[in-house]
Enzyme design. Structure first.
Site, PDB file in Angstrom:
ATOM      1  N   LEU A  58       1.703  -2.346   4.389  1.00 31.22           N
ATOM      2  CA  LEU A  58       2.092  -1.307   3.432  1.00 31.22           C
ATOM      3  C   LEU A  58       1.269  -0.039   3.665  1.00 31.22           C
ATOM      4  O   LEU A  58       0.501   0.389   2.796  1.00 31.22           O
ATOM      5  CB  LEU A  58       1.894  -1.796   1.995  1.00 31.22           C
ATOM      6  CG  LEU A  58       2.592  -3.096   1.601  1.00 31.22           C
ATOM      7  CD1 LEU A  58       2.228  -3.494   0.185  1.00 31.22           C
ATOM      8  CD2 LEU A  58       4.088  -2.951   1.746  1.00 31.22           C
ATOM      9  N   PRO A  59       1.413   0.593   4.831  1.00 24.61           N
ATOM     10  CA  PRO A  59       0.669   1.836   5.047  1.00 24.61           C
ATOM     11  C   PRO A  59       1.139   2.898   4.059  1.00 24.61           C
ATOM     12  O   PRO A  59       2.299   2.907   3.648  1.00 24.61           O
ATOM     13  CB  PRO A  59       1.018   2.210   6.488  1.00 24.61           C
ATOM     14  CG  PRO A  59       2.266   1.489   6.802  1.00 24.61           C
ATOM     15  CD  PRO A  59       2.287   0.260   5.944  1.00 24.61           C
ATOM     16  N   HIS A  60       0.227   3.759   3.668  1.00 22.87           N
ATOM     17  CA  HIS A  60       0.591   4.802   2.716  1.00 22.87           C
ATOM     18  C   HIS A  60      -0.336   5.992   2.879  1.00 22.87           C
ATOM     19  O   HIS A  60      -1.436   5.871   3.413  1.00 22.87           O
ATOM     20  CB  HIS A  60       0.569   4.288   1.273  1.00 22.87           C
ATOM     21  CG  HIS A  60      -0.686   3.584   0.903  1.00 22.87           C
ATOM     22  ND1 HIS A  60      -0.926   2.261   1.239  1.00 22.87           N
ATOM     23  CD2 HIS A  60      -1.771   3.989   0.231  1.00 22.87           C
ATOM     24  CE1 HIS A  60      -2.101   1.894   0.782  1.00 22.87           C
ATOM     25  NE2 HIS A  60      -2.641   2.932   0.165  1.00 22.87           N
ATOM     26  N   ALA A  61       0.176   7.144   2.419  1.00 22.34           N
ATOM     27  CA  ALA A  61      -0.603   8.372   2.527  1.00 22.34           C
ATOM     28  C   ALA A  61      -0.160   9.339   1.446  1.00 22.34           C
ATOM     29  O   ALA A  61       0.978   9.289   0.973  1.00 22.34           O
ATOM     30  CB  ALA A  61      -0.403   8.994   3.908  1.00 22.34           C
ATOM     31  N   LEU A 113       4.699   4.232   2.355  1.00 20.73           N
ATOM     32  CA  LEU A 113       4.933   5.107   1.211  1.00 20.73           C
ATOM     33  C   LEU A 113       4.191   6.419   1.416  1.00 20.73           C
ATOM     34  O   LEU A 113       3.035   6.430   1.856  1.00 20.73           O
ATOM     35  CB  LEU A 113       4.441   4.465  -0.085  1.00 20.73           C
ATOM     36  CG  LEU A 113       5.335   3.442  -0.737  1.00 20.73           C
ATOM     37  CD1 LEU A 113       4.649   2.853  -1.963  1.00 20.73           C
ATOM     38  CD2 LEU A 113       6.678   4.031  -1.123  1.00 20.73           C
TER      39      LEU A 113
END
Length: 154
Positions: A64-67, A102
């Protein structure tokens, strides 16, 4: 927060050409660029910066990479089903093949966390993950990810 609010059909891809975590993050940035109107390099840097704080591989083949990006006005997702799993430094040391990224506005606090929690809950469903892994059509993947919440609400 429903996944149908976060994920457009054009943000869902089946990917066969990534062989590393770095290349995966770059591919996510390339797809997100078309959805977010932010440069791929800015998105990639934000993803890399977040990963430097700790890997976002949550286990069981899911990441679930996110920034957060200051140019954004709404939370947007990108989903990849990888044909060949890649090492993502996950806690369980298993490679990932389901990736839900996300991207949120920099000033979004609680909504960003709610979106992450929703995606996390969705991808903890072993039956859903099995169905996602068994399908290669992006529209089917989008329906699987977004259709469950809509059918429960009806």
């Amino acid at each position: 927060m429903e996944l149908s609010m976060l994920l457009e059909p054009r943000g869902v891809k089946v990917v066969s050409d990534v062989t590393s975590k770095k290349r995966l993050l770059q591919s996510l940035a390339d797809v997100a660029q078309g959805l977010l109107d932010v440069s791929a390099s800015e998105i990639f840097e934000a993803l890399q910066e977040r990963e430097s704080l700790g890997p976002t591989g949550v286990g069981h083949g899911v990441a679930l990479p996110h920034a957060r990006l200051s140019a954004l006005t709404k939370i947007t997702g990108v989903f990849f089903r990888l044909e060949r799993p890649v090492n993502f430094d996950s806690a369980d040391r298993q490679p990932v093949d389901l990736v839900f990224a996300l991207f949120a506005p920099a000033d979004t606090g609680v909504d960003h966390l709610k979106a992450l929690a929703r995606v996390s809950r969705t991808l903890r469903d072993a039956e859903l993950c099995e169905k996602l892994r068994a399908n290669s059509d992006p529209m089917t993947l989008h329906t699987l990810l977004t259709g469950g919440a809509e059918s429960q609400a009806a």
